[in-house]
Structures are given as C-alpha cells and as structure tokens.
Design a protein around this motif. Structure first.
Motif, PDB file in Angstrom:
ATOM      1  N   MET A 148       0.717  -1.026  -0.207  1.00 34.25           N
ATOM      2  CA  MET A 148      -0.170   0.023  -0.049  1.00 34.25           C
ATOM      3  C   MET A 148       0.987   1.375  -0.276  1.00 34.25           C
ATOM      4  O   MET A 148       0.326   2.342  -0.681  1.00 34.25           O
ATOM      5  CB  MET A 148      -1.009  -0.027   1.093  1.00 34.25           C
ATOM      6  CG  MET A 148      -2.078  -1.058   1.136  1.00 34.25           C
ATOM      7  SD  MET A 148      -3.283  -0.692  -0.241  1.00 34.25           S
ATOM      8  CE  MET A 148      -4.065   0.712   0.468  1.00 34.25           C
TER       9      MET A 148
ATOM     10  N   LEU B 268       0.783   4.136  -2.974  1.00 35.43           N
ATOM     11  CA  LEU B 268       0.588   5.415  -2.589  1.00 35.43           C
ATOM     12  C   LEU B 268       1.689   6.402  -3.028  1.00 35.43           C
ATOM     13  O   LEU B 268       1.403   7.555  -3.516  1.00 35.43           O
ATOM     14  CB  LEU B 268       0.125   5.693  -1.003  1.00 35.43           C
ATOM     15  CG  LEU B 268      -0.161   6.881  -0.421  1.00 35.43           C
ATOM     16  CD1 LEU B 268      -1.480   7.324  -1.232  1.00 35.43           C
ATOM     17  CD2 LEU B 268      -0.489   7.020   1.139  1.00 35.43           C
TER      18      LEU B 268
ATOM     19  N   LEU C 179      -7.252   1.493  -6.351  1.00 29.48           N
ATOM     20  CA  LEU C 179      -6.745   2.804  -6.909  1.00 29.48           C
ATOM     21  C   LEU C 179      -5.312   3.210  -6.771  1.00 29.48           C
ATOM     22  O   LEU C 179      -4.809   3.594  -7.621  1.00 29.48           O
ATOM     23  CB  LEU C 179      -7.672   4.008  -6.036  1.00 29.48           C
ATOM     24  CG  LEU C 179      -9.154   3.836  -6.313  1.00 29.48           C
ATOM     25  CD1 LEU C 179      -9.890   5.078  -5.403  1.00 29.48           C
ATOM     26  CD2 LEU C 179      -9.505   4.108  -7.774  1.00 29.48           C
ATOM     27  N   VAL C 180      -4.657   2.703  -5.560  1.00 35.81           N
ATOM     28  CA  VAL C 180      -3.212   2.905  -5.535  1.00 35.81           C
ATOM     29  C   VAL C 180      -2.488   1.769  -6.361  1.00 35.81           C
ATOM     30  O   VAL C 180      -1.400   2.027  -6.748  1.00 35.81           O
ATOM     31  CB  VAL C 180      -2.730   2.929  -3.975  1.00 35.81           C
ATOM     32  CG1 VAL C 180      -3.496   4.072  -3.139  1.00 35.81           C
ATOM     33  CG2 VAL C 180      -3.079   1.912  -3.352  1.00 35.81           C
TER      34      VAL C 180
ATOM     35  N   PHE D 278     -14.864  -1.519   0.564  1.00 34.72           N
ATOM     36  CA  PHE D 278     -14.160  -0.144   0.372  1.00 34.72           C
ATOM     37  C   PHE D 278     -12.805  -0.185   0.380  1.00 34.72           C
ATOM     38  O   PHE D 278     -12.260   0.442  -0.432  1.00 34.72           O
ATOM     39  CB  PHE D 278     -14.884   0.488   1.617  1.00 34.72           C
ATOM     40  CG  PHE D 278     -14.190   2.083   1.594  1.00 34.72           C
ATOM     41  CD1 PHE D 278     -14.711   3.104   1.012  1.00 34.72           C
ATOM     42  CD2 PHE D 278     -13.083   2.397   2.438  1.00 34.72           C
ATOM     43  CE1 PHE D 278     -14.200   4.451   0.899  1.00 34.72           C
ATOM     44  CE2 PHE D 278     -12.568   3.563   2.565  1.00 34.72           C
ATOM     45  CZ  PHE D 278     -13.177   4.664   1.793  1.00 34.72           C
ATOM     46  N   TRP D 279     -12.092  -0.879   1.335  1.00 34.79           N
ATOM     47  CA  TRP D 279     -10.737  -1.132   1.393  1.00 34.79           C
ATOM     48  C   TRP D 279     -10.313  -1.807   0.248  1.00 34.79           C
ATOM     49  O   TRP D 279      -8.827  -1.707  -0.226  1.00 34.79           O
ATOM     50  CB  TRP D 279     -10.295  -1.683   2.536  1.00 34.79           C
ATOM     51  CG  TRP D 279     -10.789  -0.574   3.746  1.00 34.79           C
ATOM     52  CD1 TRP D 279     -11.703  -1.108   4.609  1.00 34.79           C
ATOM     53  CD2 TRP D 279     -10.198   0.620   3.894  1.00 34.79           C
ATOM     54  NE1 TRP D 279     -11.983   0.419   5.427  1.00 34.79           N
ATOM     55  CE2 TRP D 279     -10.886   1.223   5.169  1.00 34.79           C
ATOM     56  CE3 TRP D 279      -9.046   1.423   3.445  1.00 34.79           C
ATOM     57  CZ2 TRP D 279     -10.681   2.290   5.582  1.00 34.79           C
ATOM     58  CZ3 TRP D 279      -8.572   2.560   3.830  1.00 34.79           C
ATOM     59  CH2 TRP D 279      -9.408   3.113   5.087  1.00 34.79           C
TER      60      TRP D 279
ATOM     61  N   THR E 288       1.397   6.658  -6.849  1.00 33.76           N
ATOM     62  CA  THR E 288       0.237   7.551  -6.922  1.00 33.76           C
ATOM     63  C   THR E 288       0.570   9.089  -6.991  1.00 33.76           C
ATOM     64  O   THR E 288       0.208   9.870  -7.661  1.00 33.76           O
ATOM     65  CB  THR E 288      -0.923   7.177  -6.254  1.00 33.76           C
ATOM     66  OG1 THR E 288      -1.312   5.789  -6.309  1.00 33.76           O
ATOM     67  CG2 THR E 288      -2.167   8.056  -6.390  1.00 33.76           C
TER      68      THR E 288
ATOM     69  N   TRP F 204     -11.420  -1.310  -2.797  1.00 26.22           N
ATOM     70  CA  TRP F 204     -11.224  -0.250  -3.628  1.00 26.22           C
ATOM     71  C   TRP F 204     -10.100   0.657  -3.572  1.00 26.22           C
ATOM     72  O   TRP F 204      -9.545   0.864  -4.525  1.00 26.22           O
ATOM     73  CB  TRP F 204     -12.524   0.540  -3.645  1.00 26.22           C
ATOM     74  CG  TRP F 204     -13.892  -0.070  -4.114  1.00 26.22           C
ATOM     75  CD1 TRP F 204     -14.073  -1.244  -4.825  1.00 26.22           C
ATOM     76  CD2 TRP F 204     -15.108   0.139  -3.772  1.00 26.22           C
ATOM     77  NE1 TRP F 204     -15.332  -1.588  -5.017  1.00 26.22           N
ATOM     78  CE2 TRP F 204     -16.099  -0.858  -4.428  1.00 26.22           C
ATOM     79  CE3 TRP F 204     -15.624   1.040  -2.902  1.00 26.22           C
ATOM     80  CZ2 TRP F 204     -17.578  -0.685  -4.101  1.00 26.22           C
ATOM     81  CZ3 TRP F 204     -17.136   1.330  -2.528  1.00 26.22           C
ATOM     82  CH2 TRP F 204     -18.065   0.278  -3.492  1.00 26.22           C
ATOM     83  N   ILE F 205      -9.948   0.958  -2.366  1.00 32.23           N
ATOM     84  CA  ILE F 205      -8.891   1.718  -2.129  1.00 32.23           C
ATOM     85  C   ILE F 205      -7.456   1.078  -2.490  1.00 32.23           C
ATOM     86  O   ILE F 205      -6.360   1.622  -2.905  1.00 32.23           O
ATOM     87  CB  ILE F 205      -8.542   2.244  -0.542  1.00 32.23           C
ATOM     88  CG1 ILE F 205      -9.945   2.958  -0.042  1.00 32.23           C
ATOM     89  CG2 ILE F 205      -7.276   2.896  -0.404  1.00 32.23           C
ATOM     90  CD1 ILE F 205     -10.063   4.317  -0.859  1.00 32.23           C
ATOM     91  N   THR F 206      -7.448  -0.223  -2.312  1.00 36.99           N
ATOM     92  CA  THR F 206      -6.124  -0.929  -2.818  1.00 36.99           C
ATOM     93  C   THR F 206      -5.927  -0.836  -4.150  1.00 36.99           C
ATOM     94  O   THR F 206      -4.827  -0.797  -4.709  1.00 36.99           O
ATOM     95  CB  THR F 206      -6.273  -2.196  -2.355  1.00 36.99           C
ATOM     96  OG1 THR F 206      -6.377  -2.215  -0.653  1.00 36.99           O
ATOM     97  CG2 THR F 206      -4.865  -3.242  -2.525  1.00 36.99           C
TER      98      THR F 206
END
Length: 446
Positions: free
Chosen positions: A25, A29, A106-107, A99-100, A32, A102-104
């Motif tokens: 992660m 990040l 995106l990065v 949700f997490w 990104t 999705w966050i994973t």
C-alpha cells in the motif's frame, strides 16, 4: 510435517498481515502521489490506447498486441481472487472490506502502471529473438549488475510460487469442481487439463496470449452478465448495499444472521489483503506479460497495464460483492467460493451455480497457462533457454499431481513465496521511481 506447517503459518501471517500490506500500500500510494494521480486522471486514455494502440503497436517491437498482453496478465488474476477472495473478505471483514479493496485498487493502478513501464523500458531480446522482461530484468538493467542477485531472488521465489498458486492449486480446484458437477474422477481431470495446457504452452507466449484473448473476455462477459441480471432483479437493494459498504468501512459491522461481526481494523486488513491477492499489484507477475507487448513507448503500455487492476477489482470484484450483499447471502455464515456460489444460486436459480463453477474452471485453466509463462521467464533468467522444455514437462506433471493431492502445505509455501517475490519488486519500484516519473511526465508533456 505438522511443525513445518505451523512454522509456515506463522511466517505467512507475519508477512501478509503486517510487513507486506504496509509495503504494498505504501509503494502504491507513493507512486500515485509522485505521478500526480496520473493513473486515475488517465484512466480514459488507457482504455483508448487499449483499442487504438494497434496503430502504435505496428511501429513497435514485441510478440503480442497490447490487448493480448493485458488479457494474459488478467488471466492470472481474474478468478479465485474475484470469486473466493471477495467471499472471504466479506465473511471476515464485513461489507466495509470492499471499500478497502477499492482503495487498494486505486493505489494499485499506479503500481501496475510503473511495473509495465519499467518492464518495457528495460526488456531484452533473448537467444530465441523473443522479448523478455519483468522485475528481474529491470532490477538488473535499471539498478545495475551489482543488484542482479536481487533479480535472481525474485526469480527463484516466483518459480516456487508458480508451482503453487499457478499450478497445483488451480488443477486441484478444477478437479474438485468437475467432481461436484459431473462426478468426474480427480485423476481424469488432472490428465485432461495437463494435456490441454501442454498443447498451449508448447506454442509459447503467442499461443498463450491467443487463448487468453479468447477465454478471458468471454468468461468475463458471461460472469458480469450473470451478476447484472441478479442486480437488475434486486435493483431496489443496490443503493442500500453500496451505502452499507461505505458505512461499515468507517464504523465496523455488527453481528447479524450467520455473520459474526467485524471491527474497522478487520475490514481494513481483509479488504487490503484480498484486494492485493486479487489484482497482484506489486507482486511482479504482470510485468512479465507486458514486456512481450508490441509497443513503441513504455508509457503507452503502462496505461494499458494499469487497466488490469481497475477491471479486476473495481469492476469484477464489485459485481461479486454487490451480488452477495443484495441477495442477503453474506449473512449465511458461508465463506469463500461457497458464499459466492450461494449468492449466484439464490439470485439466479438454475444457471447461477453454473456461472460460478464454469467461471472457476475457465479462469483456473487460463491461470495455469499464464503462470507457466511466468515460470519460464524466471527460469530463463536464472539458467538460460536450454531447460525450458524440461520445465514444461515438469509443469504438466505437477498439474496431474495437484489434481489428486492434498495441498495444504503447498498453499502455505505459495503464500510465503508470493510475499517474498513481492519484496525485491517493491524495492526496485521505489529505487526506479524517478525513471518512471521522468519518462511519464515527458510523454504527457508532448
């Protein structure tokens, strides 16, 4: 044997629950931010390059089209992670885990973008006049010969992981599915699957990519149509399902039905872990496929490569999660593939079971093809091209063994080696990030 199993469990839990999640992660990040949110801003451009990139591909070097490279990498990720992984995340982390995921994703798009860019930038032409690349090559050629040992470590871990997650585990899953569906003996499934896989991998990356181009879109469309049919029939529940994902991500999930409840940290842990397992961003596998793409610019393949994470997690995993939530199956107490199967069966009586079972079989088959290619690339880096035929023979023998064997220990070894192969790749991504930033900014400045 029990002592070995217990030790591997401890190592696997330690790697995946703490170190690896932070590394994966954190790297995503960092990339990104360093890219100025480029993967998110240029998502539409990536899809455009996927379809119109053939014009540029004709001017570039490589063995397969950008689309074929993407389908090849997707064939190794879409499948178990989407069907069983989402079910596991929901069961242990609650709806907030999605949700997490999705966050994973995106990065993770930035990670996949950087992997594909570096794979093309530092690829080589081997003794067979084939383009080869991946983490071991961008470590050697990007960081210098003194880092070659790190590339070798990646290759060793990847070969071991390939025989687990990409071979025996897949044939065992197919054999179990065929036994439940039609009562076919496990050894027959193993023999047939081994013969089919051997026929394909003999043709190398071009034949593997050709099969992936046909199977992955076909099965993906069938699976998504089935999911959309269920969501259409339960459309009144969809807004509530989406709202629950967001609410539970920030507040945890209370116990209900057969679900035991989960706190925020459980949602984060299982969402991130299953998301990374599903899309393999940072693992270092996908860049080996993208290195073979016909392209005239690393960035152009990078924007195509990042689509894999978006399609795998944002599209397919979300479809699976909403089906499970809107049918109410997530409260049943089931987990993994059984939970997804139950949801499809409830939402689409009759064909629902077949969609999931057929999807598992097709995706498992295509996964064995792509991981055979990954294993070959790693073995070639370590020992040259002379042992590739021996590798292919051993690969299909392992498929037959995997179909009939108990694989608890294999699963544990694969989990550990997958984490260990990610570490050299993440180190290389961080050290070579200035290269990725520079050529990306230069490309889009034009």
């Amino acid at each position: 044997m029990e002592a070995t199993s217990a030790f591997l469990d401890i190592v696997s839990d330690w790697l995946w629950n703490e170190i690896m999640l932070v590394l994966l992660m954190g790297t995503g990040l960092f990339l990104t931010v360093g890219l100025g949110l480029l993967p998110i801003r240029k998502l539409g451009y990536g899809f455009r390059m996927l379809w119109v990139g053939r014009k540029h591909a004709r001017k570039g070097e490589g063995e397969i089209s950008p689309f074929a490279a993407l389908m090849t990498s997707l064939s190794a990720t879409i499948g178990t992670g989407n069907i069983a992984g989402v079910g596991t995340a929901l069961h242990l982390g609650g709806p907030g885990a999605i949700f997490w995921m999705w966050i994973t994703a995106l990065v993770g798009m930035a990670t996949k973008y950087a992997e594909a860019v570096l794979a093309v930038r530092y690829r080589e032409v081997d003794a067979r006049n084939m383009h080869v690349g991946g983490p071991m090559y961008y470590i050697k050629n990007g960081l210098g010969q003194r880092w070659r040992w790190l590339g070798g470590a990646f290759a060793v871990f990847a070969v071991v992981a390939a025989f687990g997650i990409g071979n025996t585990v897949q044939s065992n899953s197919v054999a179990d599915a065929m036994d439940q569906a039609v009562g076919l003996p496990f050894w027959v499934t193993g023999l047939v699957m081994a013969a089919l896989v051997f026929t394909v991998i003999l043709g190398g990356i071009r034949r593997i990519a050709g099969v992936a181009e046909a199977l992955v879109p076909l099965m993906g469309v069938i699976y998504i149509i089935g999911a959309l049919a269920i969501l259409g029939a339960n459309y009144t529940e969809v807004p509530a399902g989406i709202a629950r994902i967001f609410n539970d991500a920030l507040s945890g999930t209370a116990a209900t039905g057969g679900f035991a409840g989960a706190g925020i940290m459980m949602a984060v842990q299982w969402g991130v872990a299953r998301g990374l397992f599903s899309n393999e961003a940072g693992l270092g596998s996908a860049p080996m496929a993208h290195a073979a793409a016909r392209t005239d610019d690393p960035v152009r393949q990078g924007v195509v490569g990042m689509l894999g994470t978006f399609i795998d997690t944002i599209v397919v995993c979300t479809m699976t999660a909403l089906v499970i939530l809107t049918t109410g199956a997530w409260e049943s107490g089931e987990t993994g593939a059984a939970l997804t199967t139950q949801a499809f069966s409830q939402g689409l009586p009759g064909p629902g079971d077949a969609v999931v079972a057929f999807g598992l079989i097709i995706f498992a088959f295509s996964t064995t093809l792509t991981w055979a290619f990954y294993g070959e690339r790693c073995l070639e880096f370590l020992a040259g091209v002379r042992g590739l035929m021996v590798f292919r023979v051993v690969w299909v023998i392992a498929l037959m063994v995997g179909a009939v064997a108990s694989l608890d220990l294999v699963w544990q070894i694969a989990n550990v080696t997958m984490a260990l192969m990610a570490i050299p790749n993440l180190i290389a991504l961080l050290l070579l990030s200035p290269v990725v930033f520079r050529i990306s900014h230069r490309y889009f400045a034009k």
